[in-house]
Design an enzyme around this catalytic site. Sequence first.
Site, mmCIF file in Angstrom:
data_model
loop_
_atom_site.group_PDB
_atom_site.id
_atom_site.type_symbol
_atom_site.label_atom_id
_atom_site.label_comp_id
_atom_site.label_asym_id
_atom_site.label_seq_id
_atom_site.Cartn_x
_atom_site.Cartn_y
_atom_site.Cartn_z
ATOM 1 N N ASP A 1 6.931 -78.823 50.427
ATOM 2 C CA ASP A 1 6.650 -78.312 51.762
ATOM 3 C C ASP A 1 7.904 -78.565 52.609
ATOM 4 O O ASP A 1 8.804 -79.321 52.229
ATOM 5 C CB ASP A 1 5.409 -78.987 52.357
HETATM 6 C C1 GLC Z 1 4.952 -75.662 56.762
HETATM 7 C C2 GLC Z 1 3.565 -75.685 56.157
HETATM 8 C C3 GLC Z 1 3.441 -74.856 54.921
HETATM 9 C C4 GLC Z 1 4.317 -73.624 55.043
HETATM 10 C C5 GLC Z 1 5.757 -74.082 55.065
HETATM 11 C C6 GLC Z 1 6.730 -72.917 55.251
HETATM 12 O O1 GLC Z 1 5.347 -76.941 57.133
HETATM 13 O O2 GLC Z 1 3.027 -76.968 55.863
HETATM 14 O O3 GLC Z 1 2.055 -74.516 54.767
HETATM 15 O O4 GLC Z 1 4.112 -72.771 53.927
HETATM 16 O O5 GLC Z 1 5.999 -75.056 56.066
HETATM 17 O O6 GLC Z 1 6.554 -72.347 56.493
#
Ligand code: GLC
Length: 736
Positions: free
Chosen positions: A292
């Site tokens: 993430d």
């Molecule tokens: C964010 C979210 C995740 C998302 C990623 C890219 O922090 O936790 O669900 O896909 O970043 O935007």
Amino acid sequence: MKKLTFISCILLGGWLSGAMAADKTQPVYKSAKAPIEERVNDLVGKMTLEEKIQQLNQYTLGRNNNANNVGEEVKGIPAEIGSVIYFDADAQLRNAAQKKAMEESRLGIPIIFGYDVIHGFRTVYPISLAQACSWNLNLVEDACAIAAQEARMSGVDWTFSPMIDVARDGRWGRVAEGYGEDPYTNAVFGVASVKGYQGEDMSDSKRVASCLKHYIGYGASEAGRDYVYSEISNQTLWDTYIPPYEAGVKAGAATLMSSFNDISGVPGSANYYTLTDILKKQWKHDGFVVSDWGAVPQLIDQGSAANRKEAACQAFSAGVEMDMMGHCYDRHMAELVKEGKITMEQIDDAVKRVLRVKFRLGLFDTPYIKETTEQERFLLPQSLATAEQLAEETIVLLKNEGNILPIATDSKQTIAVMGPMVKNNTELLGSWSGHGRVENVLGINEALDEEFAGKANLVYADGCDFDGEDTSKFSEALETARKADIVLLCMGEKRGWSGENTSRSIIELPAIQEQFIAEMKKTGKPIVLVLSNGRPLGLAKVEPLCDAIVEMWQPGVPGGKPLAGVLSGRVNPSGKLSITFPRSTGQTPLYYNQRKSARPNSGKYQDIPSTPLYEFGYGLSYTTFSYGDIKISKADIKRNEKFTVEIPVSNTGKRDGAEVVHWYISDPFCLITRPVKELKHFDKQLIKAGETHTFRFEVDPMRDLSFVNSNGERFLDNGEYYILVKDKKVKVTITD
Ligand code: GLC
């Protein structure tokens, strides 16, 4: 002569096939005819360490849509980068970046462009929590296929979706993004999403790679806060949080995203047990895991790593192949390899996983997207129709005292329409609405005007805001209500109150909204409460004040039209809750498949009932259904023997309606205690007024009755089990 010709044909054919396969003019990895594994191995064998490391990084691109500075944006990324999060929606920027990768890098490895296509790209449809209330897997698959088509044609090859985190705490803002409280529900809707996104072949120009997230247990974040500790025993990991991911991986999900939360002392993005033991060794997943956003360096904040280099080592060694915006792999991986803390074999395995997905997406053979107009891509008639049907089927009728709904349209009633949701179309898009635009959303007021034109007299007043303490418009609202036959209050949550980093300490409506509803009740007029929200709400205070309550969730582009259809009776609501609605925050967490109490008739709250206000699976219709008894094909079953249960359901009302039958199992006693019941199958059928439909469930005991232990080993005990539908149940006995 003939013989000679025949032999020469054989020889020529052999030479041609060899030549075509080998194609000496280009390396194997560039040959579209070569098998993917050969192309992967050939390419990895040619790459330097630096080139390999770059494939394991993801940056961002296109934070703004100003096409004039395409050059500037593209300058910011290295030609060898593995992936970017692509915030734009047109071909120019994407193709310019891809051109840099294909032509300026030594080996011409295409970038994979990712983005959060969570519930639609431009044709935004209902949030996932609402989608599950439709219990319509085909429709959700269709919606995801539309999202994939719009995304891929706009330059996105890979969506960070579906989110399949089982969530039972409405205070957590991200409960909106998944399919509710139940493992089986998240599993089947996750699989439907993967199928919709990926189709049979991801290289199709209208499909994208999927990403199961957030692996794993993110929904158990303590007290509904975000990014925090989650207490998850291995038993709970296996019986609650793993099932959706196991199903998604087996359905062929290309990637997973590792989670932020600390899983009982080992963060999700540094957890070898989940990321490698289970995902790679047991499930043989051959795609890759992306962290993430920033989850790798966040291992420092979590107290797992002392610095970014250690964070890189921990995450990569655990099984996270790609570092999303963490800048740990690009800066420290080479050192770690030189120091022998990471082996080249590990690097090669990770790079192969990334390349494998890129080959499967067809990016090497078709790196650029066709330039198309927005009209060719977005908001196509069938796309809008699918979104509208899905939104209709997500609406849950929670209360309908005296069948006040649907609103009679034969007597030109006066309907007073008030509340903060009436004209705030943006909120109807919900969280993570990507490229959704408010101008594409039909407001509740616009939809009601269309639906009730010539059939009712609509009068509007603001009433109150979403929150705050302004009661200055109450008096005008009271006056408006007094002139009306029925009062429609459109309340709920702003879209920004759901999604990432949006936890709320209470799940009740803001006080001003509760106060306004109470004021309207004083008029003595029938009150219809419409809710648009991204979490289960605590409605104990407002429920007694309302004659009817309609949960419309956050519908996306269809906006108020499905709701207007339900209010006028054009649509018979069929939604059933995918998450329990507690009476109040104090009951959280409260979910249907809880373990049993040692004293079932004690241990209650002193101040409120311990039951939910609306239970999982609850939802009313404008017709009525009567359930017969469950019949079982055989009550004494051998362990490997399937059996069938069936139940007749009759539409005893005056209008056609769709009914969802949820089939549960229960194992009354087991060496590892089981939940009071567990959903294992469901079916939705339209039943015409006066007709009966027999719902069937073919039970596979090892699949449907068994349980797992804390190592994930599956067991099926002999003994008695029950199959349940509503308050009906039938016993089955398993023997050797
Ligand atoms: C964010 C979210 C995740 C998302 C990623 C890219 O922090 O936790 O669900 O896909 O970043 O935007």
